[in-house]
Design a protein around this motif. Structure first.
Motif, PDB file in Angstrom:
ATOM      1  N   GLY A   5       0.807  -1.210   0.000  1.00  0.00           N
ATOM      2  CA  GLY A   5       0.000   0.000   0.000  1.00  0.00           C
ATOM      3  C   GLY A   5       0.840   1.260   0.000  1.00  0.00           C
ATOM      4  O   GLY A   5       1.559   1.530   0.958  1.00  0.00           O
ATOM      5  N   GLY A   6       0.751   2.007  -1.092  1.00  0.00           N
ATOM      6  CA  GLY A   6       1.478   3.279  -1.212  1.00  0.00           C
ATOM      7  C   GLY A   6       0.546   4.464  -1.030  1.00  0.00           C
ATOM      8  O   GLY A   6       0.550   5.403  -1.812  1.00  0.00           O
ATOM      9  N   GLY A  28      -0.023  -1.067  -5.873  1.00  0.00           N
ATOM     10  CA  GLY A  28      -0.663  -1.662  -7.048  1.00  0.00           C
ATOM     11  C   GLY A  28      -0.851  -0.693  -8.203  1.00  0.00           C
ATOM     12  O   GLY A  28      -0.815  -1.086  -9.373  1.00  0.00           O
ATOM     13  N   GLU A  29      -1.067   0.582  -7.896  1.00  0.00           N
ATOM     14  CA  GLU A  29      -1.304   1.563  -8.960  1.00  0.00           C
ATOM     15  C   GLU A  29       0.029   2.066  -9.523  1.00  0.00           C
ATOM     16  O   GLU A  29       1.089   1.802  -8.965  1.00  0.00           O
ATOM     17  N   SER A  36      -7.626   6.732  -1.586  1.00  0.00           N
ATOM     18  CA  SER A  36      -8.118   7.666  -0.545  1.00  0.00           C
ATOM     19  C   SER A  36      -7.166   8.827  -0.288  1.00  0.00           C
ATOM     20  O   SER A  36      -7.594   9.976  -0.128  1.00  0.00           O
ATOM     21  N   ARG A  39      -7.622  11.904  -2.356  1.00  0.00           N
ATOM     22  CA  ARG A  39      -8.994  12.372  -2.625  1.00  0.00           C
ATOM     23  C   ARG A  39      -9.625  13.035  -1.409  1.00  0.00           C
ATOM     24  O   ARG A  39     -10.849  13.149  -1.323  1.00  0.00           O
ATOM     25  N   THR A  42      -8.261  17.129   3.081  1.00  0.00           N
ATOM     26  CA  THR A  42      -6.919  17.619   3.453  1.00  0.00           C
ATOM     27  C   THR A  42      -6.888  18.540   4.674  1.00  0.00           C
ATOM     28  O   THR A  42      -6.057  19.427   4.760  1.00  0.00           O
ATOM     29  N   ARG A 166       0.872  -4.827  -7.891  1.00  0.00           N
ATOM     30  CA  ARG A 166      -0.290  -5.276  -7.101  1.00  0.00           C
ATOM     31  C   ARG A 166      -0.052  -6.697  -6.594  1.00  0.00           C
ATOM     32  O   ARG A 166       0.215  -7.607  -7.382  1.00  0.00           O
ATOM     33  N   ALA A 167      -0.140  -6.869  -5.286  1.00  0.00           N
ATOM     34  CA  ALA A 167       0.056  -8.201  -4.701  1.00  0.00           C
ATOM     35  C   ALA A 167      -1.064  -9.126  -5.159  1.00  0.00           C
ATOM     36  O   ALA A 167      -2.244  -8.809  -4.978  1.00  0.00           O
ATOM     37  N   ALA A 195      -1.042  -2.357   4.603  1.00  0.00           N
ATOM     38  CA  ALA A 195      -1.496  -0.959   4.640  1.00  0.00           C
ATOM     39  C   ALA A 195      -2.279  -0.689   3.354  1.00  0.00           C
ATOM     40  O   ALA A 195      -2.079   0.327   2.694  1.00  0.00           O
ATOM     41  N   ARG A 219     -17.272   8.821   0.247  1.00  0.00           N
ATOM     42  CA  ARG A 219     -17.575  10.240   0.525  1.00  0.00           C
ATOM     43  C   ARG A 219     -17.336  11.054  -0.738  1.00  0.00           C
ATOM     44  O   ARG A 219     -16.374  10.811  -1.471  1.00  0.00           O
ATOM     45  N   ILE A 221     -17.134  14.827  -2.914  1.00  0.00           N
ATOM     46  CA  ILE A 221     -16.788  16.253  -2.842  1.00  0.00           C
ATOM     47  C   ILE A 221     -17.098  16.912  -4.182  1.00  0.00           C
ATOM     48  O   ILE A 221     -16.862  16.315  -5.234  1.00  0.00           O
ATOM     49  N   GLY A 300     -14.119   9.360  -2.717  1.00  0.00           N
ATOM     50  CA  GLY A 300     -13.064   8.497  -2.186  1.00  0.00           C
ATOM     51  C   GLY A 300     -13.636   7.654  -1.065  1.00  0.00           C
ATOM     52  O   GLY A 300     -14.744   7.922  -0.574  1.00  0.00           O
ATOM     53  N   GLY A 329     -11.527   8.733   8.300  1.00  0.00           N
ATOM     54  CA  GLY A 329     -11.490  10.083   7.743  1.00  0.00           C
ATOM     55  C   GLY A 329     -10.385  10.927   8.351  1.00  0.00           C
ATOM     56  O   GLY A 329     -10.427  12.155   8.304  1.00  0.00           O
ATOM     57  N   GLY A 331      -6.797   9.833   8.240  1.00  0.00           N
ATOM     58  CA  GLY A 331      -5.519   9.183   7.930  1.00  0.00           C
ATOM     59  C   GLY A 331      -4.373  10.140   7.645  1.00  0.00           C
ATOM     60  O   GLY A 331      -3.220   9.837   7.948  1.00  0.00           O
ATOM     61  N   GLN A 333      -4.102  13.371   8.868  1.00  0.00           N
ATOM     62  CA  GLN A 333      -3.740  14.166  10.054  1.00  0.00           C
ATOM     63  C   GLN A 333      -3.122  13.333  11.168  1.00  0.00           C
ATOM     64  O   GLN A 333      -2.487  13.878  12.071  1.00  0.00           O
TER      65      GLN A 333
HETATM   66  C1  LIG Z   1     -13.570  12.603   0.730  1.00  0.00           C
HETATM   67  C2  LIG Z   1     -12.541  12.317   1.791  1.00  0.00           C
HETATM   68  C3  LIG Z   1     -12.210  13.313   2.704  1.00  0.00           C
HETATM   69  C4  LIG Z   1     -11.200  13.084   3.666  1.00  0.00           C
HETATM   70  N1  LIG Z   1     -10.794  14.114   4.463  1.00  0.00           N
HETATM   71  C5  LIG Z   1      -9.747  13.928   5.309  1.00  0.00           C
HETATM   72  C6  LIG Z   1      -9.239  15.024   6.057  1.00  0.00           C
HETATM   73  O1  LIG Z   1      -9.707  16.155   5.940  1.00  0.00           O
HETATM   74  N2  LIG Z   1      -8.178  14.786   6.908  1.00  0.00           N
HETATM   75  C7  LIG Z   1      -7.624  13.539   7.030  1.00  0.00           C
HETATM   76  O2  LIG Z   1      -6.681  13.380   7.810  1.00  0.00           O
HETATM   77  N3  LIG Z   1      -8.091  12.487   6.321  1.00  0.00           N
HETATM   78  C8  LIG Z   1      -9.142  12.657   5.460  1.00  0.00           C
HETATM   79  N4  LIG Z   1      -9.607  11.609   4.730  1.00  0.00           N
HETATM   80  C9  LIG Z   1      -9.132  10.262   5.043  1.00  0.00           C
HETATM   81  C10 LIG Z   1      -7.793   9.939   4.418  1.00  0.00           C
HETATM   82  O3  LIG Z   1      -7.776  10.281   3.059  1.00  0.00           O
HETATM   83  C11 LIG Z   1      -7.581   8.412   4.607  1.00  0.00           C
HETATM   84  O4  LIG Z   1      -7.701   8.064   5.965  1.00  0.00           O
HETATM   85  C12 LIG Z   1      -6.205   7.977   4.140  1.00  0.00           C
HETATM   86  O5  LIG Z   1      -5.931   8.456   2.857  1.00  0.00           O
HETATM   87  C13 LIG Z   1      -6.079   6.458   4.164  1.00  0.00           C
HETATM   88  O6  LIG Z   1      -4.785   6.136   3.705  1.00  0.00           O
HETATM   89  P1  LIG Z   1      -4.407   4.645   3.309  1.00  0.00           P
HETATM   90  O7  LIG Z   1      -2.974   4.670   2.971  1.00  0.00           O
HETATM   91  O8  LIG Z   1      -4.887   3.730   4.392  1.00  0.00           O
HETATM   92  O9  LIG Z   1      -5.319   4.308   2.051  1.00  0.00           O
HETATM   93  P2  LIG Z   1      -5.060   4.559   0.482  1.00  0.00           P
HETATM   94  O10 LIG Z   1      -4.621   5.946   0.229  1.00  0.00           O
HETATM   95  O11 LIG Z   1      -6.298   4.118  -0.225  1.00  0.00           O
HETATM   96  O12 LIG Z   1      -3.845   3.612   0.167  1.00  0.00           O
HETATM   97  C14 LIG Z   1      -3.961   2.210   0.104  1.00  0.00           C
HETATM   98  C15 LIG Z   1      -3.158   1.777  -1.095  1.00  0.00           C
HETATM   99  O13 LIG Z   1      -3.062   0.347  -1.113  1.00  0.00           O
HETATM  100  C16 LIG Z   1      -2.990  -0.029  -2.467  1.00  0.00           C
HETATM  101  N5  LIG Z   1      -3.328  -1.453  -2.581  1.00  0.00           N
HETATM  102  C17 LIG Z   1      -4.510  -2.046  -2.296  1.00  0.00           C
HETATM  103  N6  LIG Z   1      -4.428  -3.371  -2.544  1.00  0.00           N
HETATM  104  C18 LIG Z   1      -3.168  -3.613  -2.986  1.00  0.00           C
HETATM  105  C19 LIG Z   1      -2.482  -4.781  -3.407  1.00  0.00           C
HETATM  106  N7  LIG Z   1      -3.080  -5.982  -3.435  1.00  0.00           N
HETATM  107  N8  LIG Z   1      -1.182  -4.662  -3.792  1.00  0.00           N
HETATM  108  C20 LIG Z   1      -0.539  -3.452  -3.792  1.00  0.00           C
HETATM  109  N9  LIG Z   1      -1.173  -2.317  -3.412  1.00  0.00           N
HETATM  110  C21 LIG Z   1      -2.463  -2.389  -3.009  1.00  0.00           C
HETATM  111  C22 LIG Z   1      -3.996   0.867  -3.162  1.00  0.00           C
HETATM  112  O14 LIG Z   1      -3.740   0.971  -4.550  1.00  0.00           O
HETATM  113  C23 LIG Z   1      -3.790   2.170  -2.411  1.00  0.00           C
HETATM  114  O15 LIG Z   1      -2.935   3.068  -3.091  1.00  0.00           O
HETATM  115  C24 LIG Z   1     -10.593  11.800   3.756  1.00  0.00           C
HETATM  116  C25 LIG Z   1     -10.943  10.800   2.842  1.00  0.00           C
HETATM  117  C26 LIG Z   1     -11.899  11.053   1.869  1.00  0.00           C
HETATM  118  C27 LIG Z   1     -12.219   9.968   0.877  1.00  0.00           C
END
Ligand SMILES: Cc1cc2nc3c(=O)[nH]c(=O)nc-3n(C[C@H](O)[C@H](O)[C@H](O)COP(=O)(O)OP(=O)(O)OC[C@H]3O[C@@H](n4cnc5c(N)ncnc54)[C@H](O)[C@@H]3O)c2cc1C
Length: 371
Positions: A5-6, A28-29, A36, A39, A42, A166-167, A195, A219, A221, A300, A329, A331, A333
Motif C-alpha cells: 500500500g502506497g 498496485g497503482e 483515498s 482524494r 486535506t 499489485r500483490a 497498509a 464520501r 466532494i 473516495g 477520515g 488518515g 492528520q
Molecule cells: C472525501 C474524503 C475526505 C477526507 N478528508 C480527510 C481530512 O480532511 N483529513 C484527514 O486526515 N483524512 C481525510 N480523509 C481520510 C484519508 O484520506 C484516509 O484516511 C487515508 O488516505 C487512508 O490512507 P491509506 O494509505 O490507508 O489508504 P489509500 O490511500 O487508499 O492507500 C492504500 C493503497 O493500497 C494499495 N493497494 C490495495 N491493494 C493492494 C495490493 N493488493 N497490492 C498493492 N497495493 C495495493 C492501493 O492501490 C492504495 O494506493 C478523507 C478521505 C476522503 C475519501
C-alpha cells in the motif's frame, strides 16, 4: 520488511521504519496516493474522530509544523480556521463537541454576529446557525508534499518503492512472507505490513489471515464557484456540527461535501449523482450561496475498523503479519504518529504518543469474537 500500500498509511510507516530496517513498499497503482490519500478534504482538525484520534492528531501536529530537515521544500500545511456551527436544535451536540475538543485545541464560542464575520455566507438566526466554535489554528494540509516527503525519506534511507506492483499471491514459508505481484515479480521478507486501505481485508484473505471487518464508506466532494467578488483568503473550513455539510475555499473556488458515508466494496470510487446533488442542495440550505455550476466532483473511500479507531499491530493469528488499517477520515492528520507507532512496535523506537497505549491500536481488540 514489505509494506503493501502506497497511500499515506503505508508511506508514513515506511518513512519512519526505513532508518531502522530494510523496507520495500509495493503499490498496485502506477503512482502513490491514487486512492483515498489523493482524494481527501486535506484538513487537520479536532471535530472528527474520537479521543484516540484527537490524541494522535495533536501529537502529529508538531510534525506538520516542523517537519524533519529536508522532508519537503514547501510547507506541509497552511493555517485555516475551523468553524463548526449549529442551529438551535443542534446546540446540545455543539456543547458536547466543545467539551470533547477542549483538551486538544483552543476554541472560541461565538454567536450570530461573529459567525457572519468569520463566514459571511452562512445563514444565521431562525432556521440558520445561532452558535459556533472556532479553532483559529486549524491546518489545511498539502497531501502531495506529505506523500512525496514520506517517499523521499524512504528512498534516502535506502528503502524501495515499487509501483504497478499489485500483490496477487501471498504465502508464508520458512519464516518469511513471499508476495508475488500480478506481473509475476516476487518479494520476500519476514514481516509483511498490510497498509492496503480499503483493500486491507482482501490482502489479509490473500495471506490466509483472518480479516478485521474493515468498512469502506464512500464520501463525495464537489467544487463550485464562490459568489462573485468574494475574498476567500480568510474563509474557514466550515462544517455543521452534525454530519451534514462542510465547505472551504479551494484554489479560488469552494469545495463542499454532504459528508456521505455510503457502504462500498473496495474500488476506484466514483461520485454518485445523488450525493453530488445532495452536496449542492445542502450548500443552498445552510448558506446564502447558489451552486450554479459544479466545476469538479470526486469521491473516495474512508475505511473504518468496526470501532472507528485506527489499527496498528501484529495479527495475533499469523506470524509476522502486521495490520495498519482503519484510518477512516483522519488518515492524513494522524499519519506522522501512526507511522511512528508502527516503527516503535516493529523496530523498538520510543513510543511516540503520550496518553495512548499500543494496546489501543492493537488488532487483537477486533478479533475477540469468534470468526
Ligand atoms: C472525501 C474524503 C475526505 C477526507 N478528508 C480527510 C481530512 O480532511 N483529513 C484527514 O486526515 N483524512 C481525510 N480523509 C481520510 C484519508 O484520506 C484516509 O484516511 C487515508 O488516505 C487512508 O490512507 P491509506 O494509505 O490507508 O489508504 P489509500 O490511500 O487508499 O492507500 C492504500 C493503497 O493500497 C494499495 N493497494 C490495495 N491493494 C493492494 C495490493 N493488493 N497490492 C498493492 N497495493 C495495493 C492501493 O492501490 C492504495 O494506493 C478523507 C478521505 C476522503 C475519501
Amino acid at each position: 520488511m514489505l509494506i503493501i500500500g502506497g497511500g499515506v498509511a503505508g508511506l508514513s510507516a515506511a518513512a519512519m521504519l526505513s532508518p531502522h530496517v530494510s523496507v520495500t513498499v509495493l503499490e498496485g497503482e502506477e503512482s502513490i496516493g491514487y486512492h483515498s490519500s489523493g482524494r481527501s478534504a486535506t484538513m487537520l482538525h479536532y471535530a472528527l474522530g474520537n479521543s484516540l484520534v484527537r490524541a494522535l492528531t495533536l501529537t502529529s501536529r508538531r510534525f506538520f509544523d516542523e517537519p524533519p530537515e529536508g522532508f519537503s521544500d514547501v510547507p506541509l500545511g497552511r493555517q485555516m480556521p475551523v468553524f463548526v456551527h449549529a442551529r438551535v436544535d443542534e446546540l446540545a451536540a455543539l456543547d458536547e463537541l466543545d467539551r470533547a475538543i477542549a483538551a486538544f485545541a483552543k476554541v472560541e464560542r461565538v454567536g450570530e454576529d461573529e459567525i457572519l464575520q468569520v463566514c459571511p455566507v452562512l445563514k444565521v438566526g431562525e432556521g440558520g446557525a445561532v452558535s459556533a466554535i472556532v479553532d483559529r489554528n486549524g491546518l489545511r494540509l498539502d497531501p502531495h508534499a506529505l506523500l512525496q516527503g514520506y517517499a523521499k525519506t524512504l528512498r534516502t534511507s535506502g528503502g524501495q518503492l515499487v509501483t504497478s506492483a499489485r500483490a496477487a499471491q501471498i504465502k508464508r514459508s520458512g519464516g518469511a512472507w513471499t508476495v508475488v505481484s500480478e506481473r509475476g515479480d516476487s518479494f520476500s521478507a519476514p514481516i509483511l505490513v498490510d497498509a492496503a486501505g480499503s483493500w486491507a481485508d482482501k490482502v489479509a484473505e490473500l495471506a490466509g489471515v483472518r480479516p478485521l471487518g474493515v468498512e469502506p464508506k464512500r464520501r463525495t466532494i464537489i467544487t463550485f464557484d464562490a459568489p462573485e467578488g468574494s475574498d476567500l483568503s480568510s474563509w474557514p473550513f466550515a462544517k455543521t456540527v452534525g454530519e451534514e455539510l462542510y465547505f472551504a475555499p479551494e484554489s479560488g473556488r469552494l469545495f463542499a461535501s454532504p459528508m456521505d458515508e455510503v457502504a462500498s466494496d473496495p474500488c476506484d470510487a466514483q461520485p454518485d449523482d445523488y450525493e453530488v446533488a445532495l452536496a449542492a442542495h445542502r450548500v443552498e440550505e445552510r448558506t446564502t450561496m447558489k451552486v450554479r455550476r459544479i466545476v469538479h466532483k470526486w469521491a473516495g473511500l474512508r475505511t473504518f475498523a468496526p470501532d472507528r479507531k485506527p489499527v496498528a499491530g501484529f495479527a495475533p493469528d499469523a506470524d509476522g503479519f502486521f495490520w495498519l488499517a482503519g484510518q477512516g477520515g483522519f488518515g492524513l492528520q494522524t499519519s506522522p504518529m501512526m507511522g511512528a507507532a508502527v516503527a516503535s512496535i516493529i523496530a523498538g523506537t520510543p513510543w511516540p504518543v503520550e496518553g495512548v497505549l499500543p494496546d489501543e491500536l492493537s488488532p487483537g481488540r477486533l478479533l475477540r469474537q469468534p470468526a
